[in-house]
Design an enzyme around this catalytic site. Structure first.
Site, PDB file in Angstrom:
ATOM      1  N   LYS A 191      52.243 -11.118  66.707  1.00 24.01           N
ATOM      2  CA  LYS A 191      52.078 -11.344  65.310  1.00 24.01           C
ATOM      3  C   LYS A 191      52.625 -12.662  64.991  1.00 24.01           C
ATOM      4  O   LYS A 191      53.745 -12.878  65.543  1.00 24.01           O
ATOM      5  CB  LYS A 191      52.845 -10.247  64.462  1.00 24.01           C
ATOM      6  CG  LYS A 191      52.618 -10.218  62.961  1.00 24.01           C
ATOM      7  CD  LYS A 191      53.140  -9.088  62.446  1.00 24.01           C
ATOM      8  CE  LYS A 191      53.231  -9.355  60.835  1.00 24.01           C
ATOM      9  NZ  LYS A 191      53.921  -7.928  60.039  1.00 24.01           N
ATOM     10  N   SER A 214      51.312  -5.170  57.238  1.00 23.24           N
ATOM     11  CA  SER A 214      50.833  -6.583  57.259  1.00 23.24           C
ATOM     12  C   SER A 214      50.454  -7.001  58.898  1.00 23.24           C
ATOM     13  O   SER A 214      49.898  -8.004  58.999  1.00 23.24           O
ATOM     14  CB  SER A 214      51.859  -7.210  56.798  1.00 23.24           C
ATOM     15  OG  SER A 214      53.087  -7.084  57.630  1.00 23.24           O
ATOM     16  N   SER A 234      54.553  -1.771  58.127  1.00 20.11           N
ATOM     17  CA  SER A 234      53.144  -2.721  58.570  1.00 20.11           C
ATOM     18  C   SER A 234      53.082  -2.636  59.949  1.00 20.11           C
ATOM     19  O   SER A 234      51.854  -3.271  60.454  1.00 20.11           O
ATOM     20  CB  SER A 234      53.974  -4.243  58.514  1.00 20.11           C
ATOM     21  OG  SER A 234      53.630  -4.527  57.166  1.00 20.11           O
TER      22      SER A 234
HETATM   23  N1  GLN Z   1      53.450  -2.740  52.711  1.00 17.59           N
HETATM   24  C1  GLN Z   1      54.681  -2.996  52.710  1.00 17.59           C
HETATM   25  C2  GLN Z   1      54.990  -4.261  51.734  1.00 17.59           C
HETATM   26  O1  GLN Z   1      54.059  -4.877  51.192  1.00 17.59           O
HETATM   27  C3  GLN Z   1      55.246  -3.259  54.209  1.00 17.59           C
HETATM   28  C4  GLN Z   1      55.092  -4.748  54.759  1.00 17.59           C
HETATM   29  C5  GLN Z   1      55.931  -4.602  55.783  1.00 17.59           C
HETATM   30  O2  GLN Z   1      56.015  -3.718  56.684  1.00 17.59           O
HETATM   31  N2  GLN Z   1      56.072  -5.982  56.346  1.00 17.59           N
HETATM   32  O3  GLN Z   1      55.905  -4.945  51.698  1.00 17.59           O
END
Ligand code: GLN
Length: 467
Positions: A64, A139, A163
């Site tokens: 990532k 994400s 994410s």
């Molecule tokens: N969906 C969550 C957010 O928008 C989690 C994001 C993540 O785990 N980086 O913050």
């Protein structure tokens, strides 16, 4: 589906060379899915020429783009970091290199990890390989698609509120968020430091176990990393017996009926293997999203203060110093990140901190206590991975509240610091959906052994490309 051990066996027997594997992985990159921000084929080829021996020898790994690889740009999918080349590698990267793993590239994400769909990237959305009109989840959507399309055998993402697990659920993969402190965060760009963990996305539990053995363990460069010894996760010489799994009733509300029935199929299959189930209750579940929002936005507002147009990436010169910072941040960040910085700054302000941040911190403790309490009675918890299969691209981009909905099932594990894994439960039409197991601190081995059991008794048939 081939596993890391099977690839390594083929290399050993001379049936396939690591160079062949890398080339077929690179061939499988489908640019229309937009999974990669940077493809590092030269770095990967160079990596194969090193004579390092280890558990990941010759295995292509996607990373990532919020985890630093020395000399390769880290963008976090943000204009603010354009042009930034990190002068050091994350600890996880050094450990993978030492084990002989190679890197196919840096994958797309929601800017700084803030999203559930990989649409909020300055490089455009990543698409779901099962249906390109749908999101891959976020994400870490790029890391999931990189594996699902067969361009890498396994990948790393980061999980602050779900994410790693949400994209695993939408792309038919196994996604593990380890216990907070199990894996060093050194070299991971911080979003919510008390919630962030580097996680693993692979095609099967055994591959994830092998990667965890490689990256886990104490790191003096991360003061929150645990000194607890790293287990041999893939050794199942002593199988677990008499497992009791809890079904938290709140996690089965507000989810699609097809997702519900897929998870129930997994339960039935496990029952036949002698695992017992018990209905349990976690009444604070409805507070997970608001608590997660306050805590993660507050930490993000503080972590993102460093992007000032002076030290990293983009600089937009203004009238004076303050104007330069203002312009660089204004042009550097997309709207969602700005929204979170504003809300995060507000909840930490002197007039709001008691009402918002301190209360959220208190509720976080209650959420953690509740998990610890149910774990006195059950070994782990079974829930859906996401409330629905992948949703259409564009459906939620203007609705931050709706975008957060899947976090209700995943962010509790981050708030409590416990490990959680999502793995394929089946298909709804042409889209995969996952189930989730959450466990006690440092109980990754038990969770992954249950996923392995499921793989044996109800094998997932939805895999796309095979390398
Ligand atoms: N969906 C969550 C957010 O928008 C989690 C994001 C993540 O785990 N980086 O913050």
């Amino acid at each position: 589906m081939k596993t890391i051990l099977e690839y390594r066996e083929q290399f050993r027997k001379g049936e396939m060379s690591p160079f062949d594997l890398l080339e077929s992985c690179l061939d499988r990159i489908d640019p229309s899915l937009n999974a990669y921000i940077t493809v590092t084929e030269e770095l990967a080829r160079k990596g194969l020429k090193k004579d390092t021996e280890g558990k990941l020898k010759g295995i292509p790994v996607a990373i990532k783009d919020n985890i630093n690889i020395k000399g390769v740009s880290t963008t976090c999918a943000s204009n603010v970091l354009k042009g930034f080349i990190p002068p050091y590698s994350a600890t996880v990267i050094e450990r993978i290199e030492k084990s002989g793993g190679i890197f196919t590239g840096k994958t797309n994400l929601d800017e700084f990890g803030m999203g559930s769909s990989t649409e909020r990237s300055c490089y455009g959305p990543t698409k779901n390989p099962f249906d390109p009109t749908k999101v891959p989840g976020g994400s870490s959507g790029g890391s999931a698609v990189a594996v699902a399309m067969g361009s890498a055998v396994i990948s790393l993402g980061s999980d602050t509120g779900g994410s790693v697990r949400q994209p695993a659920s939408y792309c038919g993969l196994v996604g593990l968020k380890p216990t907070y402190g199990r894996v060093s965060r050194y070299g991971l760009v911080a979003f919510g430091s008390s919630l962030d963990q580097i996680g693993i996305i692979g095609r099967n539990a055994e591959d994830v176990e092998i990667m965890l053995e490689v990256i886990a363990g104490y790191d003096p460069k991360d003061s929150t990393s645990s000194k607890k010894e790293v287990e041999n996760y893939s050794d199942l010489s002593k199988p677990f017996k008499n497992i009791k799994i809890g079904l938290p009733e709140e996690y089965f509300k507000q989810i699609d009926s097809e997702v519900h029935s897929s998870v129930m199929e997994i339960k039935k299959a496990l029952e036949k293997e002698g695992i017992s189930f018990k209905s349990v209750s976690l009444p604070t579940t409805d507070y997970i999203i608001p608590t997660y929002q306050v805590v993660s936005y507050a930490e993000a507002s503080s972590n993102l203060a460093r992007y000032d147009g002076v030290r990293y990436g983009l600089r937009k010169t203004g009238r004076d110093f303050r104007d330069t910072i203002r312009k660089s941040r204004d042009e550097g960040f997309l709207p969602e990140v700005k929204r979170r910085i504003l809300v995060g700054t507000f909840v930490l302000s002197s007039e709001a901190i008691a009402e918002y941040y301190e209360r959220a911190d208190l509720i976080r403790k209650l959420i953690t206590l509740e998990f610890n309490e149910v774990f006195k009675d059950v070994d782990c918890l079974l829930t859906p991975g996401t409330p629905t299969p992948a949703f259409p691209i564009g459906e939620r981009t203007d609705d931050p509240i709706r975008m957060h909905v899947p976090d209700r099932l995943t962010a509790g594990a981050n708030l409590a610091g416990i490990p959680a894994v999502v793995a394929p439960a089946g298909m709804v039409g042409k889209l995969p959906v996952g189930y989730q197991l959450m466990g006690k601190h440092f109980d990754e081995k038990k969770l992954l052994s249950i996923v392995k059991l499921v793989e044996n008794i109800v094998p997932f048939k939805g895999f796309l490309n095979e390398v």
